[in-house]
Design a protein around this motif. Structure first.
Motif, mmCIF file in Angstrom:
data_model
loop_
_atom_site.group_PDB
_atom_site.id
_atom_site.type_symbol
_atom_site.label_atom_id
_atom_site.label_comp_id
_atom_site.label_asym_id
_atom_site.label_seq_id
_atom_site.Cartn_x
_atom_site.Cartn_y
_atom_site.Cartn_z
ATOM 1 N N LEU A 1 11.934 10.314 -4.064
ATOM 2 C CA LEU A 1 12.374 9.923 -2.546
ATOM 3 C C LEU A 1 11.813 10.648 -1.322
ATOM 4 C CD1 LEU A 1 16.377 9.863 -3.421
ATOM 5 C CD2 LEU A 1 14.616 7.957 -3.063
ATOM 6 N N TYR A 2 11.309 11.840 -1.870
ATOM 7 C CA TYR A 2 10.393 12.520 -0.422
ATOM 8 C C TYR A 2 9.283 11.784 -0.710
ATOM 9 C CZ TYR A 2 7.393 15.817 1.384
ATOM 10 O OH TYR A 2 6.437 16.541 2.236
ATOM 11 N N ILE A 3 8.554 11.427 -1.456
ATOM 12 C CA ILE A 3 7.229 10.729 -1.195
ATOM 13 C C ILE A 3 7.684 9.259 -0.530
ATOM 14 C CG2 ILE A 3 5.203 9.723 -2.301
ATOM 15 C CD1 ILE A 3 5.839 11.728 -4.808
ATOM 16 N N ALA A 4 8.577 8.572 -0.883
ATOM 17 C CA ALA A 4 8.930 7.531 -0.327
ATOM 18 C C ALA A 4 9.367 7.496 0.942
ATOM 19 C CB ALA A 4 10.192 6.709 -0.990
ATOM 20 N N ARG A 5 10.210 8.703 1.369
ATOM 21 C CA ARG A 5 10.166 8.811 2.760
ATOM 22 C C ARG A 5 8.965 9.229 3.837
ATOM 23 N NH1 ARG A 5 14.510 12.042 0.706
ATOM 24 N NH2 ARG A 5 13.421 13.935 0.990
ATOM 25 N N ARG A 6 8.204 9.699 3.157
ATOM 26 C CA ARG A 6 6.809 10.035 3.807
ATOM 27 C C ARG A 6 6.095 8.683 4.015
ATOM 28 N NH1 ARG A 6 7.302 13.289 7.052
ATOM 29 N NH2 ARG A 6 4.966 13.252 7.230
ATOM 30 N N LEU A 7 6.243 7.750 3.250
ATOM 31 C CA LEU A 7 5.612 6.530 3.146
ATOM 32 C C LEU A 7 5.956 5.640 4.159
ATOM 33 C CD1 LEU A 7 4.936 5.315 -0.611
ATOM 34 C CD2 LEU A 7 3.534 6.838 0.985
ATOM 35 N N VAL A 8 7.308 5.764 4.417
ATOM 36 C CA VAL A 8 8.011 4.973 5.564
ATOM 37 C C VAL A 8 7.436 5.575 6.775
ATOM 38 C CG1 VAL A 8 10.104 4.600 6.767
ATOM 39 C CG2 VAL A 8 10.158 4.627 4.427
ATOM 40 N N ARG A 9 7.353 6.737 7.002
ATOM 41 C CA ARG A 9 6.739 7.347 8.051
ATOM 42 C C ARG A 9 5.405 6.813 8.339
ATOM 43 N NH1 ARG A 9 7.242 10.514 13.097
ATOM 44 N NH2 ARG A 9 5.213 11.122 13.386
ATOM 45 N N PHE A 10 4.606 6.790 7.409
ATOM 46 C CA PHE A 10 3.258 6.327 7.330
ATOM 47 C C PHE A 10 2.980 4.985 7.935
ATOM 48 C CE2 PHE A 10 -0.626 4.374 5.690
ATOM 49 C CZ PHE A 10 -1.614 5.387 5.804
ATOM 50 N N ALA A 11 3.924 4.232 7.456
ATOM 51 C CA ALA A 11 4.051 2.677 7.738
ATOM 52 C C ALA A 11 4.086 2.394 9.043
ATOM 53 C CB ALA A 11 4.932 1.863 7.008
ATOM 54 N N SER A 12 4.750 3.153 9.936
ATOM 55 C CA SER A 12 4.881 3.029 11.294
ATOM 56 C C SER A 12 3.802 3.777 12.107
ATOM 57 C CB SER A 12 6.268 3.750 11.797
ATOM 58 O OG SER A 12 7.348 2.791 11.435
ATOM 59 N N GLU A 13 3.364 5.053 11.616
ATOM 60 C CA GLU A 13 2.445 6.104 12.196
ATOM 61 C C GLU A 13 1.190 5.458 12.172
ATOM 62 O OE1 GLU A 13 0.720 10.379 11.957
ATOM 63 O OE2 GLU A 13 2.848 9.969 11.194
ATOM 64 N N ASP A 14 0.613 5.047 10.894
ATOM 65 C CA ASP A 14 -0.840 4.769 10.714
ATOM 66 C C ASP A 14 -1.073 3.193 10.620
ATOM 67 O OD1 ASP A 14 -2.515 7.483 10.175
ATOM 68 O OD2 ASP A 14 -0.568 7.879 9.462
ATOM 69 N N VAL A 15 -0.291 2.527 10.385
ATOM 70 C CA VAL A 15 -0.417 1.093 10.003
ATOM 71 C C VAL A 15 0.293 0.403 11.371
ATOM 72 C CG1 VAL A 15 0.152 -1.085 8.743
ATOM 73 C CG2 VAL A 15 0.020 1.218 7.542
ATOM 74 N N GLY A 16 1.275 0.728 11.381
ATOM 75 C CA GLY A 16 1.984 0.218 12.978
ATOM 76 C C GLY A 16 1.988 -1.159 13.240
ATOM 77 N N MET A 17 1.433 -1.577 14.337
ATOM 78 C CA MET A 17 1.276 -3.013 14.942
ATOM 79 C C MET A 17 0.406 -3.747 14.059
ATOM 80 S SD MET A 17 3.598 -3.096 16.917
ATOM 81 C CE MET A 17 3.380 -4.701 18.090
ATOM 82 N N ALA A 18 -0.716 -3.150 13.579
ATOM 83 C CA ALA A 18 -1.723 -3.825 12.694
ATOM 84 C C ALA A 18 -1.272 -4.617 11.624
ATOM 85 C CB ALA A 18 -2.766 -2.882 12.165
ATOM 86 N N ASP A 19 0.003 -4.106 10.970
ATOM 87 C CA ASP A 19 0.564 -4.910 9.883
ATOM 88 C C ASP A 19 2.045 -4.617 9.952
ATOM 89 O OD1 ASP A 19 1.605 -6.230 7.616
ATOM 90 O OD2 ASP A 19 0.299 -5.431 6.329
ATOM 91 N N PRO A 20 3.013 -5.528 10.738
ATOM 92 C CA PRO A 20 4.357 -4.988 10.934
ATOM 93 C C PRO A 20 4.965 -5.158 9.533
ATOM 94 C CG PRO A 20 3.589 -6.526 12.632
ATOM 95 C CD PRO A 20 2.301 -6.371 11.572
ATOM 96 N N ASN A 21 4.344 -5.906 8.677
ATOM 97 C CA ASN A 21 5.266 -5.861 7.193
ATOM 98 C C ASN A 21 5.170 -4.345 6.611
ATOM 99 O OD1 ASN A 21 6.185 -8.605 7.725
ATOM 100 N ND2 ASN A 21 4.135 -9.306 6.964
ATOM 101 N N ALA A 22 4.286 -3.895 6.855
ATOM 102 C CA ALA A 22 4.220 -2.594 6.161
ATOM 103 C C ALA A 22 5.485 -1.773 6.091
ATOM 104 C CB ALA A 22 3.033 -1.600 6.841
ATOM 105 N N ILE A 23 6.088 -1.831 7.182
ATOM 106 C CA ILE A 23 7.227 -1.004 7.400
ATOM 107 C C ILE A 23 8.385 -1.662 6.371
ATOM 108 C CG2 ILE A 23 8.457 -2.390 9.350
ATOM 109 C CD1 ILE A 23 8.955 1.583 8.579
ATOM 110 N N PHE A 24 8.342 -2.824 5.942
ATOM 111 C CA PHE A 24 9.307 -3.382 5.143
ATOM 112 C C PHE A 24 9.117 -2.959 3.805
ATOM 113 C CE2 PHE A 24 9.360 -6.564 8.821
ATOM 114 C CZ PHE A 24 10.463 -6.361 9.271
ATOM 115 N N GLN A 25 7.622 -3.070 3.394
ATOM 116 C CA GLN A 25 7.341 -2.589 2.256
ATOM 117 C C GLN A 25 7.549 -1.428 1.765
ATOM 118 O OE1 GLN A 25 5.319 -4.112 -0.342
ATOM 119 N NE2 GLN A 25 5.190 -6.218 0.989
#
Length: 527
Positions: free
Chosen positions: A390-414
């Motif tokens: 769950l710690y790794i998964a939380r970091r992935l949620v952060r990464f989805a907004s910080e480093d992918v962000g608007m380039a792929d809005p579906n990343a946060i859902f993944q």
């Protein structure tokens, strides 16, 4: 409650005193016979001996026999190779002491017996040895050794002091020692200086376990030269040691040992006839080790010499047991013995230490660099080390907004779906969910526009850009008549009814008009 002490002593005497299991069987065998019958006890002389069978049955027999003292009335010769000998007592009412045939060195694990006796015997850490070797014959500085377990922190500190007759060595463990122990060591050091003109090296293992007052107790004695301080820590000194203590010490960083260094250590242990592998094998069997076994240990100990030597020792014991069953006079340590001893590859990982943060940083940077292979590798390292999914998964949620962000809005859902999957399934089943999400994020287009926009806005707020003005009146809510009379909400244009209002209506404070935080669509430099 258990057997009476008298009966237990009698049973152990009757069976030779070498096995509690035999003693227990002897007691039960007497219960089946009539009371007060004269019996000839096994292991005693041929004269009849009366045995008391009035006992209470206790299921935890072995624990009872290990705890009670033993009186040897008629001692037999111990079997060859028996580790336990019983000292006879002239008075049957007095308790006898147990003595072991092996000396203290034999009781130590192989990793402890093979510590270097001087600085020249130290293997590995070549970047430190030239300096430390030169220091051994002159005044030593106070030192903190920082590195992973099993890299030689304690061994080097001890070898330095043993390499010179100028130093007396005192060792403490911060796990069990306190300020009182430090004071006693300092007093001993001062007496040693006065009587024998020797400086004292005070070595504190796991020094990061000392709290601030305990660390502060070292400051004065380091500064006035009463001791030469040496500390060992597996934790980052910047976070776990106080600034005053760090300012008085040199920080030496130790690295995990390379496989060729581990090989040299293992061969040294196998060839040493005095304190090496030979003394670890029961009954002193001659022992040989296959080259494949050496190589396997050196590659699977993760640079930890203690793990490597302990694995070699356990492998030799396993091989010796097999040889004893086959009535062999020597034993051969094979690759299969090593695999049985190690069970799995040793991985250096600490869920609260430096390696924890190093690995999550490597995973984050690999995904940011769009390297899916490296990302999956670092993920596997974390999972194999026992990281909480769950710690790794939380970091992935952060990464989805910080480093992918608007380039792929579906990343946060993944990422959120991955977190939920980890929560539902747990380890080990959720490892593939993490791998899928890591792969998706690594291969997704990247944009830090949102992250940079938020950072810029926070800087403006912290620096009071725009004087942190109040909300413009036309943007304020006006739920009451009084608020409307004051001007709240006045001249506000409702965009759904006026699509072109964005060009005429402003939303920032007057002093920040025209200020840009979010650069979207991005320029090439912001991708």
């Amino acid at each position: 409650m258990g057997f009476s002490e008298e009966l237990a002593n009698e049973a152990l005497t009757a069976t030779g005193g070498n096995s509690t299991i035999e003693a227990t069987e002897w007691i039960f065998s007497q219960q089946e016979r009539p009371k007060n019958n004269n019996l000839v006890c096994r292991g005693s002389s041929s004269s009849p001996k009366s045995c008391n069978t009035n006992v209470q049955i206790q299921p935890k027999l072995d624990r009872f026999f290990q705890c009670i003292p033993i009186v040897q009335q008629q001692q037999e010769k111990p079997e060859p190779g028996s580790p336990l000998s019983i000292t006879p007592s002239n008075n049957n009412n007095k308790r006898s002491k147990l003595s072991h045939s092996n000396n203290d060195a034999d009781k130590q694990p192989l990793s402890e017996r093979m510590r270097p006796r001087n600085i020249k015997e130290v293997l590995g850490q070549d970047h430190l040895l030239s300096f430390l070797g030169d220091c051994s014959d002159r005044r030593l500085p106070s030192i903190v050794f920082w590195g992973p377990p099993g890299t030689g922190k304690t061994s080097i500190a001890r070898a330095i002091s043993l390499s010179s007759s100028l130093y007396h060595f005192i060792s403490l463990s911060a796990v069990t020692a306190g300020v009182k122990d430090v004071r006693e060591a300092v007093e001993e050091a001062r007496k040693m200086q006065k009587t024998k003109m020797k400086k004292t090296v005070l070595f504190v293992d796991e020094v990061h376990r000392f709290n601030k007052p305990q660390q502060d107790s070292l400051l004065h004695v380091i500064e006035d030269g009463s001791i030469v301080f040496m500390g060992a820590t597996t934790e980052n000194p910047s976070f776990h040691l106080t600034t005053p203590l760090l300012s008085r010490c040199r920080i030496f960083t130790l690295n995990p040992l390379q496989p060729h260094t581990i090989l040299s250590l293992l061969r040294r242990a196998a060839d040493d006839p005095d304190t090496g592998l030979y003394t670890s094998v029961p009954q002193g069997k001659s022992t040989r080790v296959e080259e494949e076994a050496f190589n396997f240990i050196s590659l699977h100990c993760d640079g930890d010499a203690r793990v490597a030597l302990n694995a070699l020792e356990m492998s030799a014991i396993i091989a010796s047991i097999k040889a004893t069953r086959e009535n062999g006079s020597s034993c051969l340590v094979t690759l299969d013995d090593v695999k049985e001893a190690l069970q799995c590859k040793h991985i250096s990982y600490d869920r609260d230490g430096d390696e924890h943060y190093n690995l999550i940083s490597a995973l984050h940077k690999s995904m940011r660099g769009s390297d899916a292979d490296a990302s999956i590798y670092w993920l596997a390292r974390m999972l194999q080390g026992g990281e909480e999914p769950l710690y790794i998964a939380r970091r992935l949620v952060r990464f989805a907004s910080e480093d992918v962000g608007m380039a792929d809005p579906n990343a946060i859902f993944q990422a959120i779906a991955c977190y939920q999957a980890c929560h539902f399934l747990g380890i080990p089943e959720c490892n593939v969910n993490l791998a899928q999400c890591v792969s998706y994020l690594a291969l997704a287009p990247k944009s830090v526009a949102v992250y940079e926009a938020l950072k810029a806005a926070l800087n403006v707020v912290k620096e009071s850009g725009g004087q942190n003005e109040g909300v413009p009146l036309h943007l304020r809510n006006a739920p009451t008549k009084l608020m409307k009379d004051i001007g709240y909400g006045k001249d506000y244009i409702y965009p759904p009814h006026n699509p072109d209002s964005s060009s005429s209506q402003t939303y920032l404070p007057p002093s920040l008009q025209g200020y840009t935080f979010l650069n979207w669509p991005p320029n090439t430099s912001n991708l």
